[in-house]
Design a protein around this motif. Structure first.
Motif, PDB file in Angstrom:
ATOM      1  N   GLU A 110      37.114  48.756  51.202  1.00  0.00           N
ATOM      2  CA  GLU A 110      36.560  47.756  50.513  1.00  0.00           C
ATOM      3  C   GLU A 110      37.420  48.847  48.812  1.00  0.00           C
ATOM      4  O   GLU A 110      37.449  47.567  47.750  1.00  0.00           O
ATOM      5  CB  GLU A 110      35.997  47.688  50.093  1.00  0.00           C
ATOM      6  N   ARG A 111      36.701  49.982  48.383  1.00  0.00           N
ATOM      7  CA  ARG A 111      37.584  50.085  47.415  1.00  0.00           C
ATOM      8  C   ARG A 111      39.036  50.425  47.666  1.00  0.00           C
ATOM      9  O   ARG A 111      39.576  49.888  45.771  1.00  0.00           O
ATOM     10  CB  ARG A 111      36.610  51.453  47.449  1.00  0.00           C
ATOM     11  N   ASP A 112      39.644  50.652  48.642  1.00  0.00           N
ATOM     12  CA  ASP A 112      40.705  50.441  47.988  1.00  0.00           C
ATOM     13  C   ASP A 112      41.957  49.476  47.500  1.00  0.00           C
ATOM     14  O   ASP A 112      42.468  49.477  47.539  1.00  0.00           O
ATOM     15  CB  ASP A 112      41.306  51.507  49.620  1.00  0.00           C
ATOM     16  N   SER A 113      40.433  48.494  48.900  1.00  0.00           N
ATOM     17  CA  SER A 113      41.643  46.845  47.914  1.00  0.00           C
ATOM     18  C   SER A 113      41.311  46.719  46.816  1.00  0.00           C
ATOM     19  O   SER A 113      42.334  45.885  46.289  1.00  0.00           O
ATOM     20  CB  SER A 113      40.757  45.738  49.664  1.00  0.00           C
ATOM     21  N   ILE A 114      40.436  47.212  46.308  1.00  0.00           N
ATOM     22  CA  ILE A 114      39.900  46.848  44.374  1.00  0.00           C
ATOM     23  C   ILE A 114      40.965  47.759  43.624  1.00  0.00           C
ATOM     24  O   ILE A 114      41.104  46.954  42.934  1.00  0.00           O
ATOM     25  CB  ILE A 114      38.767  46.723  44.384  1.00  0.00           C
ATOM     26  N   LYS A 115      41.216  48.784  43.995  1.00  0.00           N
ATOM     27  CA  LYS A 115      42.397  49.731  43.725  1.00  0.00           C
ATOM     28  C   LYS A 115      43.638  49.243  43.243  1.00  0.00           C
ATOM     29  O   LYS A 115      44.010  48.539  42.689  1.00  0.00           O
ATOM     30  CB  LYS A 115      42.314  51.696  44.389  1.00  0.00           C
ATOM     31  N   TYR A 116      44.278  48.494  44.752  1.00  0.00           N
ATOM     32  CA  TYR A 116      44.810  48.123  44.644  1.00  0.00           C
ATOM     33  C   TYR A 116      45.220  46.863  43.820  1.00  0.00           C
ATOM     34  O   TYR A 116      46.059  46.064  42.800  1.00  0.00           O
ATOM     35  CB  TYR A 116      45.834  47.290  46.757  1.00  0.00           C
ATOM     36  N   LYS A 117      44.254  45.795  43.813  1.00  0.00           N
ATOM     37  CA  LYS A 117      44.410  44.847  43.185  1.00  0.00           C
ATOM     38  C   LYS A 117      44.182  45.164  41.952  1.00  0.00           C
ATOM     39  O   LYS A 117      44.541  43.818  41.452  1.00  0.00           O
ATOM     40  CB  LYS A 117      43.099  43.615  43.683  1.00  0.00           C
ATOM     41  N   MET A 118      43.747  46.093  41.465  1.00  0.00           N
ATOM     42  CA  MET A 118      43.322  46.620  40.143  1.00  0.00           C
ATOM     43  C   MET A 118      45.089  47.407  39.399  1.00  0.00           C
ATOM     44  O   MET A 118      45.680  46.923  38.442  1.00  0.00           O
ATOM     45  CB  MET A 118      42.124  47.657  39.959  1.00  0.00           C
ATOM     46  N   VAL A 119      45.560  47.743  40.246  1.00  0.00           N
ATOM     47  CA  VAL A 119      46.694  47.892  39.515  1.00  0.00           C
ATOM     48  C   VAL A 119      47.716  47.225  39.857  1.00  0.00           C
ATOM     49  O   VAL A 119      47.949  47.172  38.812  1.00  0.00           O
ATOM     50  CB  VAL A 119      47.734  49.072  40.563  1.00  0.00           C
ATOM     51  N   GLU A 120      48.019  46.203  40.746  1.00  0.00           N
ATOM     52  CA  GLU A 120      48.132  44.780  40.578  1.00  0.00           C
ATOM     53  C   GLU A 120      48.032  43.907  39.491  1.00  0.00           C
ATOM     54  O   GLU A 120      49.353  44.150  39.207  1.00  0.00           O
ATOM     55  CB  GLU A 120      48.647  44.388  41.821  1.00  0.00           C
ATOM     56  N   PHE A 121      47.619  43.775  38.679  1.00  0.00           N
ATOM     57  CA  PHE A 121      47.281  43.463  37.807  1.00  0.00           C
ATOM     58  C   PHE A 121      47.506  43.955  37.266  1.00  0.00           C
ATOM     59  O   PHE A 121      48.210  43.302  35.675  1.00  0.00           O
ATOM     60  CB  PHE A 121      44.940  42.730  38.097  1.00  0.00           C
ATOM     61  N   MET A 122      46.856  45.512  36.904  1.00  0.00           N
ATOM     62  CA  MET A 122      47.674  46.099  35.145  1.00  0.00           C
ATOM     63  C   MET A 122      48.702  46.028  35.228  1.00  0.00           C
ATOM     64  O   MET A 122      49.230  46.317  34.194  1.00  0.00           O
ATOM     65  CB  MET A 122      46.822  47.580  35.011  1.00  0.00           C
ATOM     66  N   GLY A 123      49.908  46.256  36.050  1.00  0.00           N
ATOM     67  CA  GLY A 123      51.353  46.232  36.185  1.00  0.00           C
ATOM     68  C   GLY A 123      51.548  45.229  35.694  1.00  0.00           C
ATOM     69  O   GLY A 123      53.137  45.309  34.655  1.00  0.00           O
ATOM     70  N   ASP A 124      51.084  43.963  35.171  1.00  0.00           N
ATOM     71  CA  ASP A 124      51.711  43.406  33.802  1.00  0.00           C
ATOM     72  C   ASP A 124      51.109  43.254  32.862  1.00  0.00           C
ATOM     73  O   ASP A 124      51.503  42.297  32.073  1.00  0.00           O
ATOM     74  CB  ASP A 124      51.065  41.878  34.906  1.00  0.00           C
ATOM     75  N   HIS A 125      50.587  44.601  32.798  1.00  0.00           N
ATOM     76  CA  HIS A 125      50.549  44.726  31.371  1.00  0.00           C
ATOM     77  C   HIS A 125      50.499  45.928  30.602  1.00  0.00           C
ATOM     78  O   HIS A 125      50.310  46.388  29.894  1.00  0.00           O
ATOM     79  CB  HIS A 125      48.693  44.356  31.042  1.00  0.00           C
ATOM     80  N   LEU A 126      51.486  46.311  31.627  1.00  0.00           N
ATOM     81  CA  LEU A 126      52.354  47.677  31.536  1.00  0.00           C
ATOM     82  C   LEU A 126      53.131  47.687  29.524  1.00  0.00           C
ATOM     83  O   LEU A 126      53.379  46.468  28.907  1.00  0.00           O
ATOM     84  CB  LEU A 126      53.347  48.390  31.940  1.00  0.00           C
TER      85      LEU A 126
END
Length: 774
Positions: free
Chosen positions: A632-648
């Motif tokens: 569950e934590r890994d899925s959150i990490k993945y979505k967090m990185v994916e989401f913040m990738g649009d805010h570089l």
């Protein structure tokens, strides 16, 4: 033993060593703290005590003594060959964790190509001068796993599996004939067919499942599950068995159960939930007492011990809640239809019934099989709005004001919800008074679009409607455990899976006490559970609203032990309950189903079940719970990185959420997304890691980065492959401003947006809306 008298010549190093050798040799198997040693040897002066500590440190270095924690020693009675678990690190600093004792360093050349988690036999090596203790793997007793997940790289003659863990010294080679259709950049599950040996250093594997192209949302979520050995598909035979189960309620069922169909009943769950495993009923009795029914889906009526569905549920042990989907423990027909306590449908339940007065004192309690019919299904938001519309201010702990003559509450069944809320708040107040620990946490959530891409990140706090449900579930779990575990003096309680939570780790609690003292807080340490919990609660109340509140709560949480399932009851520290179990969520937790079956057995006069077999199941469920949480934590990490990738390149206000020797973890204040500022980017000074005080200290300029400090960060890198988000410190340049996250973007509930999620999935918010205590 030795005496240290005034005027007597001080003990020298040799004499102290002889004294300590004699003391420990006469008491093998015993562990002694510094205080106990000083008292036994009558060492009263500071120099003598310091000399003893130095000598014991050397004796531990020479393996005569073994260190236990930070301030205790025991005679080392272990041999030079030990068994335990091998822990592999990507930086090559591998270690061996013996069954008893502290970790031992294993260099790569001495690892025998053992993998992370393998059970191994290790030979301790002779200690080199000024070197740490080392060992050498001499036998691999049991492999932790033989399948691995990664990305395929196919070349002309051979293929490789590139794993995300990056823990292998050598590649996993895959012969072309063993690819089974896999192509470059496919995610694949590979089984090892040949392990390394003296002649061949490489691993050889065979593709057992091609998950799909890297970057696809479904593929990435299934990859996370496969990495942890969790199921990402439901066995067809189990689903077919579930389809054959009849949902009919028979005349015999009516004859054997209490009928609650005409008692007002409701469910309160996350908005996108479909598996309603608990309901509450309320009615006023002729005695003037309130009868509150905690009704739980009667899974054990449909799933019989040892059948094909039960075997699959036992193996899974829990439902898994990734960001965008649920991987259910039970087949969809059971969890979302037959067992789900849906409104306006007659359902079989196992119920904990309480009779309470207006002050929420419990006068009667019983556990019975029932038939219920829910009048209303509420989402948490609906129930919360109903409470607020009637004068409840969230977070105050105060119930709705009493009505004046001629007034009525606003909303359908409002009087019922408000009464339940008032009783729950009285029970909650008493629980905290008895020593239950207060920890209110915020949780990261996402809205995602049809492709699984996150469009908004935000955090939620538990509100009154959530706490209402939680309180009655805690009450039911507590009283069910008491009904079996609390027996007359001299009698032995029958076997039951308890949910236990041990006292805080003493050393970590002492670190917390010292850390909070730097902020001017006095945390009293105590040997009793209640006093320790009350001291923690007093601290949480004192720091509330202060800048350092979050960091202190984080360190306090780290001092807590993990809750687990066991047949050996030691009580639940966090809840301050002497007896506690899990009874209220059999759709999503296997221990609850175990408890239902045992309650039924014991109520019919059955003998206690085998404790060893039950304990083994408890350990399995505890292990699977931890594995599911990691996924569950890994899925959150993945979505967090994916989401913040649009805010570089964008800048945000944040605070330091973690300190390590390799960098600073920072959490964005606005949405709780966390990233790391690598040490290489802190180039204004040479920083030293002060682990005890949770800070980095600059050697030249003496600048300090401490846990909880506010900082301003810039989003630098987002690596989806490794689920890593990197920040840099942001300069306050003109034009730099906070960027509202997810503002003016279309959002869609993630449970409804992913057509390929497991049928009936209720998304991350569903599980997180329900306390794990339930």
């Amino acid at each position: 033993m030795g005496k240290e008298k005034k005027g007597k010549k001080r003990l020298n190093k040799v004499q102290m060593a002889e004294l300590l050798t004699s003391f420990f040799s006469q008491q093998p198997g015993e562990t002694f703290s510094f205080k106990q040693i000083f008292r036994a040897l009558k060492l009263t002066t500071h120099p003598a005590k310091m000399l003893a500590i130095d000598v014991m440190e050397e004796m531990a270095w020479d393996d005569f003594l073994a260190k236990v924690g930070e301030s205790a020693y025991t005679l080392n009675t272990k041999g030079q060959v030990q068994e335990g678990v091998f822990l592999r690190k990507s930086n090559g600093k591998n270690s061996f964790l013996p069954d008893e004792g502290t970790p031992i360093f294993i260099s790569e050349r001495n690892s025998m190509a053992a993998f992370h988690g393998d059970r191994v036999r290790v030979q301790l090596l002779a200690r080199r001068e000024n070197h740490i203790k080392e060992g050498m793997v001499i036998e691999i007793l049991q492999r932790k796993k033989d399948t691995f997940v990664g990305r395929l790289q196919v070349e002309t003659d051979i293929a490789f599996l590139i794993t995300q863990e990056n823990l292998f010294v050598h590649d996993i080679l895959i012969p072309k004939k063993a690819l089974h259709g896999g192509k470059t950049d496919d995610r694949a599950l590979v089984k090892i067919t040949k392990w390394p040996d003296a002649q061949h250093k490489n691993l050889v594997g065979e593709v057992v499942d091609v998950l799909g192209q890297a970057g696809d949302n479904d593929v990435e979520m299934n990859t996370i599950l496969a990495q942890y050995g969790l199921p990402y598909k439901y066995p067809k035979a189990v689903e077919e068995a579930a389809e054959k189960i009849s949902s009919e309620i028979t005349p015999q069922d009516f004859a054997e159960r209490e009928d609650f169909r005409n008692v007002w009943t409701c469910t309160i769950d996350p908005r996108d939930a479909k598996d309603f495993d608990d309901a509450l009923s309320l009615r006023k009795l002729e005695s003037g007492l309130w009868e509150v029914g905690v009704h739980i889906a009667d899974v054990s009526h449909y799933v019989k011990q040892g059948d094909i569905i039960d075997r699959e549920a036992q193996k899974r042990a829990t439902s898994i809640y990734l960001v965008d989907r649920t991987i259910p423990m039970l087949p969809e027909r059971l969890c979302n239809f037959i067992c789900s306590l849906r409104p306006n449908e007659e359902k079989l339940a196992y119920s904990a019934i309480f009779d309470l007065d207006d002050e929420a004192n419990i006068h009667n309690f019983r556990v019975v099989h029932t038939i219920i019919k829910s009048n209303r299904r509420y989402a948490y938001e609906e129930a919360q709005q109903l409470l607020e519309d009637n004068g409840v201010v969230d977070g105050t702990g105060e119930p709705a004001p009493k009505l004046k003559k001629g007034e009525t509450y606003k909303g359908e069944f409002a009087d019922k919800i408000i009464t339940l809320d008032r009783l729950a708040k009285l029970i909650r107040k008493e629980r905290f008074k008895s020593g239950s620990v207060k920890f209110d946490s915020e949780e990261l959530h996402f809205d995602i679009d049809e492709t699984g891409k996150p469009t908004r990140a935000y955090f939620k706090r538990s509100k009154d409607a959530n706490k209402l449900i939680e309180e009655f579930m805690l009450l039911a779990n507590r009283y069910v455990a008491q009904s079996i575990g609390k027996v007359a003096k001299g009698k032995k309680a029958k076997t039951l899976p308890y949910r236990v939570h041990d006292n805080p780790d003493p050393q970590k609690f002492e670190n917390l006490r010292q850390f909070t003292a730097k902020f001017g807080y006095k945390l009293k340490s105590s040997s009793t559970k209640g006093a320790t919990a009350r001291a923690l609660n007093a601290l949480m109340d004192e720091v509330e609203g202060k800048r350092e509140a979050k960091v202190i709560q984080t360190i306090a949480l780290r001092s807590m032990m993990k809750a687990k399932y066991t047949t050996h009851n030691i009580g639940h520290f966090g809840l301050a309950f002497d007896y506690y179990t899990h009874f209220t969520s059999p759709i999503r937790r296997y221990p609850d189903t175990m408890v239902h079956r045992l309650l039924t057995r014991y109520a019919a006069g059955g003998r206690s079940v085998n404790q060893d077999a039950t304990e083994e199941l408890c350990e399995h469920c505890s292990d699977m719970e931890q594995v599911a949480q990691n996924a569950e934590r890994d899925s959150i990490k993945y979505k967090m990185v994916e989401f913040m990738g649009d805010h570089l390149g964008e800048c945000y206000d944040a605070h330091i959420s973690g300190i390590q020797s390799f960098g600073i973890y920072a959490e964005i204040d606005e949405n709780h997304c966390e990233g790391m500022i690598p040490m290489r980017d802190l180039d204004d000074d040479y920083y030293e890691f002060d682990e005890k005080n949770y800070c980095l200290v600059g050697r030249r300029r003496h600048h300090i980065y401490q846990l909880g400090d506010p900082i301003r960060i810039k989003v630098a890198r987002a690596n989806l492959e490794r689920k890593q988000l990197d920040f840099t410190l942001a300069d306050d340049v003109e034009g730099s401003k906070l960027h509202p996250i997810g503002e003016n973007k279309p959002t869609k509930s993630h449970a409804a947006s992913n057509g390929k999620a497991s049928a009936g999935s209720k998304g991350k918010s569903a599980k997180r809306g329900k306390s794990r205590h339930r």
